[in-house]
Write an enzyme that holds these catalytic residues in place. Structure first.
Site, PDB file in Angstrom:
ATOM      1  N   GLU A 292       0.838  -1.198   0.000  1.00 49.08           N
ATOM      2  CA  GLU A 292       0.000   0.000   0.000  1.00 49.08           C
ATOM      3  C   GLU A 292       0.876   1.251   0.000  1.00 49.08           C
ATOM      4  OE1 GLU A 292      -3.854  -2.000   2.197  1.00 49.08           O
ATOM      5  OE2 GLU A 292      -2.725  -0.450   3.264  1.00 49.08           O
ATOM      6  N   PRO A 293       0.297   2.385  -0.405  1.00 47.62           N
ATOM      7  CA  PRO A 293       1.098   3.612  -0.529  1.00 47.62           C
ATOM      8  C   PRO A 293       1.851   4.007   0.729  1.00 47.62           C
ATOM      9  CG  PRO A 293      -1.023   3.904  -1.614  1.00 47.62           C
ATOM     10  CD  PRO A 293      -1.085   2.577  -0.903  1.00 47.62           C
TER      11      PRO A 293
ATOM     12  N   GLY B  15       4.604  -0.021   2.627  1.00 44.79           N
ATOM     13  CA  GLY B  15       5.888  -0.616   2.300  1.00 44.79           C
ATOM     14  C   GLY B  15       5.949  -2.086   2.682  1.00 44.79           C
TER      15      GLY B  15
ATOM     16  N   GLU C 283       8.904 -16.662  -3.147  1.00 42.22           N
ATOM     17  CA  GLU C 283       9.075 -15.396  -3.865  1.00 42.22           C
ATOM     18  C   GLU C 283      10.500 -14.875  -3.710  1.00 42.22           C
ATOM     19  OE1 GLU C 283       7.246 -10.830  -4.058  1.00 42.22           O
ATOM     20  OE2 GLU C 283       6.460 -12.275  -2.595  1.00 42.22           O
TER      21      GLU C 283
ATOM     22  N   LEU D 124      32.886  -2.404 -18.224  1.00 43.54           N
ATOM     23  CA  LEU D 124      33.745  -3.041 -19.221  1.00 43.54           C
ATOM     24  C   LEU D 124      33.241  -2.809 -20.639  1.00 43.54           C
ATOM     25  CD1 LEU D 124      34.486  -6.415 -17.401  1.00 43.54           C
ATOM     26  CD2 LEU D 124      36.131  -4.582 -17.880  1.00 43.54           C
ATOM     27  N   HIS D 125      31.947  -2.630 -20.804  1.00 41.97           N
ATOM     28  CA  HIS D 125      31.388  -2.347 -22.128  1.00 41.97           C
ATOM     29  C   HIS D 125      31.639  -0.903 -22.568  1.00 41.97           C
ATOM     30  CE1 HIS D 125      29.200  -6.177 -21.842  1.00 41.97           C
ATOM     31  NE2 HIS D 125      28.853  -6.025 -23.099  1.00 41.97           N
ATOM     32  N   GLY D 126      32.072  -0.047 -21.655  1.00 49.18           N
ATOM     33  CA  GLY D 126      32.341   1.335 -22.004  1.00 49.18           C
ATOM     34  C   GLY D 126      31.101   2.076 -22.460  1.00 49.18           C
TER      35      GLY D 126
ATOM     36  N   GLY E  52       9.932  -8.169  -2.748  1.00 46.57           N
ATOM     37  CA  GLY E  52       9.876  -9.363  -1.910  1.00 46.57           C
ATOM     38  C   GLY E  52      10.456  -9.179  -0.524  1.00 46.57           C
TER      39      GLY E  52
END
Length: 397
Positions: free
Chosen positions: A146-147, A150, A260, A355-357, A381
């Site tokens: 719920e808002p 939590g 879950e 590493l992929h830059g 969860g």
């Protein structure tokens, strides 16, 4: 104790890999931009038996257990899918178990053993919701958060007041996975005063007067998994749509948190494993200053550390999952498994993108999607902080 790699599970991996290659990879980018996966994907997954894995055949499932579900989740991500896809396609993994359990079966068990053999309202829920969902013709969601609540499940304020053979439901829910597409929502409600902790679970159909699906929530990651806010204003829900006995909802929710959390842990270590594979391929193919990146000791050692963390997390999650499947009460260990896997994932996806830059920062890069998707795993969860509280309690603190 670990997940045994049987011939059946190897076949399950192959089936899952073929499904992802054929039905998912050509379309996943489009689904990410559309904000949801098509309903037809559920029917396709059901037809080949993937959607019902972990649910007994007696309720329309494909059989198997928690460990088989973990195999499917892992292979979807390792084959190039995503945790967002898992969330969207397998939302029934959190929407249906309470119904199956209330009708007398455990996941992987049967519905036998009830006294007298009389049909109950819980049996009817199996026919109305569980079977169609596992057949891919309905989509279900679970509404707890719920808002203003939590992770504090006991403080739920959405109320259900008994009025004859109906409940009158008022309140709101948020962050509901598959909430936009769902045909029904397994909803946690308070059957006493708001915040009393006296909870029940009601199945509420979309289209019921007073039940409104609010705006589609835009998120950092899990773009192909639709998320919604739900509102209930004097929604009349038949008492026959209650799962189990009144005021047993809190226990039912707690009992299914382990599965879950282990699913999220699996998504975390599998995402880490996939990102190690992506980074290794990139570093072998990418050259700088006349040499492949992988030829440099710094890069090799970084990849080695990433691989070690991912594999260690996988091993521990598998061990804990096997103990859960064997019926051991390992609440603390489940919390530790989730945190270990999430920590490994956080580190690995960050290093993989680095590493992929510059390419890793583009939407065209698969690693970019994993980087975004990974951030929810330490929140959903039960947050990392909630897991630490559980662990501390298990330590006697």
């Amino acid at each position: 104790m670990t997940i045994v790699d049987t011939p059946e599970r190897r076949q399950l991996r192959e089936l899952t890999r073929a499904f992802v290659t054929r039905e998912v990879l050509p379309h996943l980018d489009d689904w990410e931009r559309a904000g949801e996966v098509p309903r037809e994907l559920h029917a396709t997954a059901a037809k080949i038996g993937l959607l019902g894995i972990g649910f007994p055949e007696s309720v329309g499932g494909s059989g198997g257990d928690l460990l088989d579900s973990i195999v499917v989740t892992e292979e979807i991500i390792r084959s190039g899918g995503s945790s967002g896809l898992v969330a969207a396609l397998f939302t029934h993994g959190i929407a249906l178990p309470h119904m199956v359990a209330a009708a007398g079966g455990r996941l992987g068990g049967s519905l036998a053993g009830r006294l007298g053999g009389e049909r109950t309202t819980d049996d009817e829920l199996i026919d109305r919701y569980v079977r169609p969902t596992l057949a891919g013709t309905m989509i279900g969601a679970l509404a707890i958060t719920e808002p203003d609540g939590g992770s504090d499940v006991a403080s739920i304020r959405t109320t259900a007041r008994r009025d004859g053979d109906h409940y009158v439901v008022n309140g709101s829910k948020t962050y509901i996975t598959s909430g936009v597409r769902a045909d029904f929502v397994t909803t946690a409600v308070c059957t006493d005063f708001p915040g009393s902790g006296e909870l029940s679970l009601l199945v509420i159909d979309k289209g019921t007067p007073g039940f409104t699906v609010g705006r589609r929530l835009e998120k950092l990651g899990w773009h192909c998994s639709d998320t919604a806010e739900l509102s209930f204003v004097d929604v009349r829900v038949p008492v026959t749509n209650r799962i189990g006995e009144e005021d047993t909802g809190f226990l039912a929710i707690m009992q299914h948190f382990a599965a879950e959390r282990l699913s999220l842990a699996t998504q975390a270590y599998a995402t880490a494993q996939r990102c190690v594979e992506l980074a290794m391929t990139w570093c072998r193919d990418r050259s700088t200053f006349g040499r492949p990146l992988a030829s440099r000791q710094l890069i090799r050692h970084r990849l080695a550390e990433m691989h070690t963390r991912a594999e260690a997390a996988r091993a521990y999650v598998h061990e804990v999952a096997a103990r859960v499947a064997a019926g051991e009460p390992v609440v603390t260990e489940v919390a530790m498994a989730k945190n270990v896997a999430v920590a490994a994932c956080d580190h690995v996806v960050d290093q993989a993108l680095q590493l992929h830059g510059g390419f890793g920062y583009l939407r065209d890069a698969e690693v970019e999607r994993h980087y975004r998707d990974a951030r929810i795993l330490g929140i959903g969860g039960g947050t990392t902080e909630i897991m630490n509280e559980i662990i501390a309690k298990g330590m006697g603190l």
